[in-house]
Design a protein around this motif. Structure first.
Motif, short mmCIF file in Angstrom:
data_model
loop_
_atom_site.label_atom_id
_atom_site.label_comp_id
_atom_site.label_asym_id
_atom_site.label_seq_id
_atom_site.Cartn_x
_atom_site.Cartn_y
_atom_site.Cartn_z
N GLY A 101 0.67 -1.22 0.13
CA GLY A 101 -0.04 0.10 0.06
C GLY A 101 0.83 1.19 0.02
O GLY A 101 0.60 2.00 -0.73
N LYS A 102 2.00 1.27 0.84
CA LYS A 102 2.88 2.69 0.70
C LYS A 102 3.41 2.59 -0.50
O LYS A 102 3.86 3.77 -1.02
CB LYS A 102 3.82 2.16 1.76
N LEU A 104 2.58 1.58 -3.45
CA LEU A 104 1.37 2.04 -4.21
C LEU A 104 1.17 3.62 -4.20
O LEU A 104 1.11 4.47 -5.18
CB LEU A 104 0.27 1.35 -4.15
N GLU A 105 1.03 4.06 -3.05
CA GLU A 105 0.83 5.57 -2.62
C GLU A 105 1.96 6.37 -3.03
O GLU A 105 1.84 7.49 -3.80
CB GLU A 105 0.52 5.65 -1.24
N ASP A 106 3.30 6.01 -2.86
CA ASP A 106 4.46 6.72 -3.20
C ASP A 106 4.30 6.77 -4.54
O ASP A 106 4.96 7.69 -5.34
CB ASP A 106 5.68 5.94 -2.70
N ASP A 107 4.06 5.73 -5.52
CA ASP A 107 4.22 5.60 -6.85
C ASP A 107 3.34 6.52 -7.56
O ASP A 107 3.39 7.07 -8.87
CB ASP A 107 3.95 4.12 -7.50
N GLU A 108 2.01 6.81 -6.70
CA GLU A 108 0.91 7.57 -7.44
C GLU A 108 1.63 9.17 -7.40
O GLU A 108 0.98 9.89 -8.02
CB GLU A 108 -0.23 7.66 -6.67
N LEU A 109 2.39 9.44 -6.46
CA LEU A 109 2.84 10.92 -6.22
C LEU A 109 3.77 11.16 -7.38
O LEU A 109 4.29 11.51 -8.11
CB LEU A 109 3.71 10.82 -4.70
#
Length: 109
Positions: A101-102, A104-109
């Motif tokens: 989850g972390k 994927l969140e970092d990848d979206e930024l």
């Protein structure tokens, strides 16, 4: 000479879906006779009896004679071993999913 009977592995006992169904049926009742359990399967009485013997060898089922009838009861205590084993992997997967989850969140930024 006295024979020492080795207890069957609980994981081996629950590996078969018919035995898991027997455990479920017995969990819903205080105890049940063989004919009542057999009615829940397409297999015969002898096959159900053999599965009950395996569950009994693993300590998951106890039985008692009542006249000509044998009644079976679930003993859930050996399932604690399974619960403990699953709990370890539950923690493992929770940690992995949090990391994913972390990422994927970092990848979206």
């Amino acid at each position: 000479m006295q024979q020492v009977l080795e207890r069957r592995d609980v994981f081996d006992a629950i590996a078969d879906p018919n035995r898991r169904k027997l455990i479920r049926l017995l969990a819903d009742k205080d105890e049940a006779p063989l004919h009542e359990l057999t009615a829940q399967f397409t297999m015969g009485r002898t096959a159900v009896s053999k599965h009950l013997v395996i569950l009994k060898e693993a300590g998951l089922v106890t039985d008692r004679k009542l006249g000509r009838e044998t009644k079976y009861r679930l003993n859930p205590a050996p399932l604690k071993e399974v619960q403990d084993w699953v709990a370890f992997y539950e923690k493992f997967w929770k940690e992995r999913l949090l990391l994913l989850g972390k990422l994927l969140e970092d990848d979206e930024l």
